[in-house]
Design a protein around this motif. Structure first.
Motif, PDB file in Angstrom:
ATOM      1  N   PRO A 119      39.007  -0.482  42.021  1.00 28.99           N
ATOM      2  CA  PRO A 119      40.391  -0.595  41.704  1.00 28.99           C
ATOM      3  C   PRO A 119      41.142  -0.226  40.281  1.00 28.99           C
ATOM      4  O   PRO A 119      42.070   0.304  40.385  1.00 28.99           O
ATOM      5  CB  PRO A 119      40.728  -2.051  42.535  1.00 28.99           C
ATOM      6  CG  PRO A 119      39.580  -2.345  43.261  1.00 28.99           C
ATOM      7  CD  PRO A 119      38.358  -1.906  42.366  1.00 28.99           C
ATOM      8  N   GLU A 120      40.593  -1.054  39.609  1.00 25.78           N
ATOM      9  CA  GLU A 120      41.133  -0.811  38.163  1.00 25.78           C
ATOM     10  C   GLU A 120      41.223   0.619  37.590  1.00 25.78           C
ATOM     11  O   GLU A 120      42.092   1.064  37.240  1.00 25.78           O
ATOM     12  CB  GLU A 120      40.633  -1.769  37.199  1.00 25.78           C
ATOM     13  CG  GLU A 120      40.875  -3.429  37.482  1.00 25.78           C
ATOM     14  CD  GLU A 120      40.242  -4.069  36.492  1.00 25.78           C
ATOM     15  OE1 GLU A 120      39.674  -3.675  35.609  1.00 25.78           O
ATOM     16  OE2 GLU A 120      40.440  -5.277  36.608  1.00 25.78           O
ATOM     17  N   GLU A 143      44.146   3.260  37.021  1.00 21.90           N
ATOM     18  CA  GLU A 143      44.074   3.993  35.710  1.00 21.90           C
ATOM     19  C   GLU A 143      44.337   5.570  35.801  1.00 21.90           C
ATOM     20  O   GLU A 143      44.998   6.171  35.345  1.00 21.90           O
ATOM     21  CB  GLU A 143      42.897   3.610  34.812  1.00 21.90           C
ATOM     22  CG  GLU A 143      43.155   2.133  34.303  1.00 21.90           C
ATOM     23  CD  GLU A 143      41.823   2.038  33.340  1.00 21.90           C
ATOM     24  OE1 GLU A 143      40.969   2.842  33.246  1.00 21.90           O
ATOM     25  OE2 GLU A 143      41.818   0.723  32.932  1.00 21.90           O
ATOM     26  N   GLN A 144      43.588   6.036  36.745  1.00 18.02           N
ATOM     27  CA  GLN A 144      43.804   7.229  37.099  1.00 18.02           C
ATOM     28  C   GLN A 144      45.157   7.800  37.818  1.00 18.02           C
ATOM     29  O   GLN A 144      45.576   8.668  37.428  1.00 18.02           O
ATOM     30  CB  GLN A 144      42.377   7.871  38.035  1.00 18.02           C
ATOM     31  CG  GLN A 144      42.428   9.255  38.637  1.00 18.02           C
ATOM     32  CD  GLN A 144      41.473   9.568  39.656  1.00 18.02           C
ATOM     33  OE1 GLN A 144      40.686   8.853  39.937  1.00 18.02           O
ATOM     34  NE2 GLN A 144      41.123  10.860  39.813  1.00 18.02           N
ATOM     35  N   GLU A 160      47.917   6.311  37.270  1.00 19.07           N
ATOM     36  CA  GLU A 160      48.811   6.064  36.257  1.00 19.07           C
ATOM     37  C   GLU A 160      48.495   7.431  35.111  1.00 19.07           C
ATOM     38  O   GLU A 160      49.596   7.819  34.655  1.00 19.07           O
ATOM     39  CB  GLU A 160      48.260   4.791  35.256  1.00 19.07           C
ATOM     40  CG  GLU A 160      49.349   4.513  34.074  1.00 19.07           C
ATOM     41  CD  GLU A 160      50.802   3.898  34.952  1.00 19.07           C
ATOM     42  OE1 GLU A 160      51.747   3.746  33.954  1.00 19.07           O
ATOM     43  OE2 GLU A 160      50.763   3.627  35.979  1.00 19.07           O
ATOM     44  N   HIS A 161      47.386   7.965  34.973  1.00 23.63           N
ATOM     45  CA  HIS A 161      47.257   9.060  34.035  1.00 23.63           C
ATOM     46  C   HIS A 161      47.871  10.338  34.582  1.00 23.63           C
ATOM     47  O   HIS A 161      48.651  11.271  34.025  1.00 23.63           O
ATOM     48  CB  HIS A 161      45.686   9.254  33.765  1.00 23.63           C
ATOM     49  CG  HIS A 161      45.363  10.543  32.753  1.00 23.63           C
ATOM     50  ND1 HIS A 161      45.188  11.651  33.288  1.00 23.63           N
ATOM     51  CD2 HIS A 161      45.364  10.405  31.474  1.00 23.63           C
ATOM     52  CE1 HIS A 161      44.956  12.435  32.193  1.00 23.63           C
ATOM     53  NE2 HIS A 161      44.987  11.657  31.216  1.00 23.63           N
ATOM     54  N   GLU A 162      47.732  10.207  35.978  1.00 21.53           N
ATOM     55  CA  GLU A 162      48.265  11.563  36.715  1.00 21.53           C
ATOM     56  C   GLU A 162      49.715  11.337  36.648  1.00 21.53           C
ATOM     57  O   GLU A 162      50.185  12.683  36.693  1.00 21.53           O
ATOM     58  CB  GLU A 162      47.528  11.373  38.336  1.00 21.53           C
ATOM     59  CG  GLU A 162      46.064  12.128  38.241  1.00 21.53           C
ATOM     60  CD  GLU A 162      45.560  12.011  39.774  1.00 21.53           C
ATOM     61  OE1 GLU A 162      46.532  11.631  40.424  1.00 21.53           O
ATOM     62  OE2 GLU A 162      44.394  12.121  39.830  1.00 21.53           O
ATOM     63  N   PHE A 163      50.292  10.310  36.822  1.00 22.22           N
ATOM     64  CA  PHE A 163      51.614  10.250  36.852  1.00 22.22           C
ATOM     65  C   PHE A 163      52.227  10.830  35.681  1.00 22.22           C
ATOM     66  O   PHE A 163      53.332  11.420  35.488  1.00 22.22           O
ATOM     67  CB  PHE A 163      52.126   8.562  37.232  1.00 22.22           C
ATOM     68  CG  PHE A 163      53.475   8.758  37.052  1.00 22.22           C
ATOM     69  CD1 PHE A 163      54.416   8.900  38.355  1.00 22.22           C
ATOM     70  CD2 PHE A 163      54.346   8.324  36.166  1.00 22.22           C
ATOM     71  CE1 PHE A 163      55.742   8.552  38.517  1.00 22.22           C
ATOM     72  CE2 PHE A 163      55.645   7.982  36.075  1.00 22.22           C
ATOM     73  CZ  PHE A 163      56.313   8.228  37.281  1.00 22.22           C
ATOM     74  N   TRP A 164      51.874  10.364  34.370  1.00 19.04           N
ATOM     75  CA  TRP A 164      52.566  10.640  33.124  1.00 19.04           C
ATOM     76  C   TRP A 164      52.075  11.944  32.538  1.00 19.04           C
ATOM     77  O   TRP A 164      52.600  12.388  31.834  1.00 19.04           O
ATOM     78  CB  TRP A 164      52.102   9.533  32.191  1.00 19.04           C
ATOM     79  CG  TRP A 164      52.766   8.198  32.471  1.00 19.04           C
ATOM     80  CD1 TRP A 164      52.046   7.155  32.756  1.00 19.04           C
ATOM     81  CD2 TRP A 164      54.011   7.920  32.384  1.00 19.04           C
ATOM     82  NE1 TRP A 164      52.889   6.193  32.902  1.00 19.04           N
ATOM     83  CE2 TRP A 164      54.389   6.683  32.810  1.00 19.04           C
ATOM     84  CE3 TRP A 164      55.378   8.691  32.196  1.00 19.04           C
ATOM     85  CZ2 TRP A 164      55.666   5.905  32.781  1.00 19.04           C
ATOM     86  CZ3 TRP A 164      56.393   8.030  32.118  1.00 19.04           C
ATOM     87  CH2 TRP A 164      56.560   6.860  32.595  1.00 19.04           C
ATOM     88  N   HIS A 165      50.702  12.568  33.123  1.00 23.95           N
ATOM     89  CA  HIS A 165      50.620  13.982  32.747  1.00 23.95           C
ATOM     90  C   HIS A 165      50.571  14.942  33.450  1.00 23.95           C
ATOM     91  O   HIS A 165      50.207  16.260  33.314  1.00 23.95           O
ATOM     92  CB  HIS A 165      48.864  13.789  32.198  1.00 23.95           C
ATOM     93  CG  HIS A 165      48.612  12.935  31.223  1.00 23.95           C
ATOM     94  ND1 HIS A 165      48.680  11.424  31.119  1.00 23.95           N
ATOM     95  CD2 HIS A 165      48.441  13.187  29.794  1.00 23.95           C
ATOM     96  CE1 HIS A 165      48.221  11.174  29.791  1.00 23.95           C
ATOM     97  NE2 HIS A 165      48.273  11.895  29.100  1.00 23.95           N
TER      98      HIS A 165
END
Length: 462
Positions: free
Chosen positions: A252-253, A257-258, A260-265
């Motif tokens: 789940p962590e 993180e994935q 979160e990375h997709e949201f900002w990139h």
């Protein structure tokens, strides 16, 4: 500052932004002894404010107003600030310059990094005859061809635009080509408004899709999230997917993180909607970190109740306050209250609080109170039924042994007390006229019969 949070039953939490309150202004007016009616300068930057309100009624003496780095979409409720000289609205969501005609003393206006696309709205500042400085850097209108020429010609009172001084020769050239610049700006403005409408529609569809995706994700038995709980795929494909999940279980962590990375990139347009989306995302992440996990267990062997509160690891212990009461425990963490009702009564004086040096967790050990009186529900006793010993029932003696309460009954015929109600005998009613009859006096005991001579001349004693 009040952050209103609302939880919808059919979707993710919706965050309502902070509002301008009297308490907020008073705390920002410490330099003025917290008095707001005579306040001349106030800074309300970085407060997540979404609307300008109340300032024109509460602070009519304002000369300097800082509202940068908020989420304000419109310029409003500032027309009564007749003495306002400097208004800073940088880093907001403003798209139109409006409602500033009443600010008669305005000299400097900062709209850096907003979303002003209607460049023609600049002409509304002509009534602000004392305006000397204007900042529009970072707005879409600055990309228009002829932008500076149009602003310089439309606002002859300006001395500086975007930090660059306006020379006399530049003003003359801008005035000569004003009509051509106005026509060119109008065409570009219409094209921008068309693109802006498409961006709004795209943002609306994206938001609806995100909410729908969050609705469909349901937690499974193994802690993972699934987007389709009614999968109609063939059994072989299901087995293959389950085998892949078992061989490569998702963490789940790592999944978070994935995302979160997709949201900002993921590339997106810089619009008021995308800025609001980023703010909500950061607010949701911040609130998730503020939630403290806890574990409440009962130690039967030591007759204690243990509360394990996952306090932040690097937070100073002086910011934690513990209050244990017989029926509940309360912990204050940086002014925020955590309270839990205990399953049994405890001894507050014998309770202990410990802090882990490695994890930072707070451990409360609370001994149970001895001799606790528990309230039980009273059940009415069924009527007593006498049964024969031979039939296997209980006798009266057996019931007494079972602590069944009984009442002592007294035979009315065995009373020895005087019955006051029957002291005077009742007369039986007879037919005919009422007659008064006196009861015959009882015969007196003759103690003087011996040697007594009745003298007829002596009247009898009455």
């Amino acid at each position: 500052q009040t952050l209103w949070t609302q939880q919808r039953s059919d979707g993710p939490p919706v965050f309502t932004l902070r509002k301008v309150t009297e308490d907020l202004i008073r705390r920002r007016a410490e330099h003025n002894e917290c008095e707001i009616f005579s306040l001349e300068e106030v800074s309300l930057h970085q407060q997540d404010i979404e609307r300008i309100e109340h300032l024109d009624r509460w602070c009519k003496e304002l000369r300097i107003l800082y509202l940068q780095n908020n989420l304000i979409p419109r310029i409003e409720n500032v027309g009564r600030l007749k003495k306002l000289e400097y208004l800073n609205l940088a880093l907001n969501n403003i798209e139109v310059i409006e409602n500033l005609e009443g600010c008669e003393s305005l000299q400097k206006l900062d709209l850096t990094v907003n979303f002003v696309g209607r460049l023609s709205s600049v002409e509304s500042l002509r009534h602000n005859i004392h305006l000397r400085e204007l900042f529009l850097v970072g707005n879409p209108c600055t990309q228009f061809e002829g932008y500076r020429q149009f602003v310089v010609a439309a606002l002859p009172q300006l001395k500086s635009l975007d930090g660059t001084e306006i020379s006399r020769s530049e003003r003359i050239r801008a005035s000569q080509g004003l009509e051509e610049a106005r026509r060119c700006v109008a065409e570009q403005e219409q094209e921008y408004l068309r693109r802006r409408a498409e961006e709004k529609e795209e943002a609306r569809r994206k938001e609806a899709g995100v909410e729908e995706e969050k609705k469909e994700r349901k937690p499974g038995f193994d802690g993972r999230w699934y987007t389709d709980i009614n999968n109609t795929a063939p059994e072989s494909e299901k087995n293959k997917e389950n085998q892949e999940l078992n061989e490569n279980p998702k963490n789940p962590e790592e999944d978070e993180e994935q995302r979160e990375h997709e949201f900002w990139h993921t590339p997106c347009s810089f619009t008021p909607e995308s800025r609001l989306e980023a703010h909500r995302h950061l607010e949701e992440k911040r609130r998730a970190k503020e939630k403290l996990d806890f574990c409440l267990t009962e130690d039967e062997e030591n007759n204690t109740i243990i509360l394990d509160l996952e306090v932040y690891r690097h937070m100073d212990t002086s910011l934690i306050d513990v209050d244990v009461q017989p029926s509940y425990a309360r912990v204050s963490v940086k002014g925020k209250i955590f309270q839990v009702v205990l399953p049994a009564e405890v001894k507050p004086d014998s309770s202990t609080a410990q802090r882990s040096q490695t994890t930072g967790h707070l451990l409360l050990t609370m001994p149970r109170a001895e001799g606790e009186i528990k309230v039980t529900k009273t059940v009415p006793r069924p009527p007593r039924v006498r049964q024969n010993r031979r039939s296997g029932g209980l006798s009266e003696d057996d019931q007494r042994k079972n602590n069944v309460p009984e009442r002592l009954e007294v035979d009315p015929s065995k009373r020895t007390a005087v019955d006051l109600a029957n002291i005077v005998p009742r007369q039986i009613a007879k037919e005919g006229p009422m007659e008064t009859s006196r009861p015959d006096p009882p015969a007196a005991e003759d103690h003087f019969s011996e040697g007594f001579v009745d003298d007829p001349d002596v009247p009898p004693l009455i």
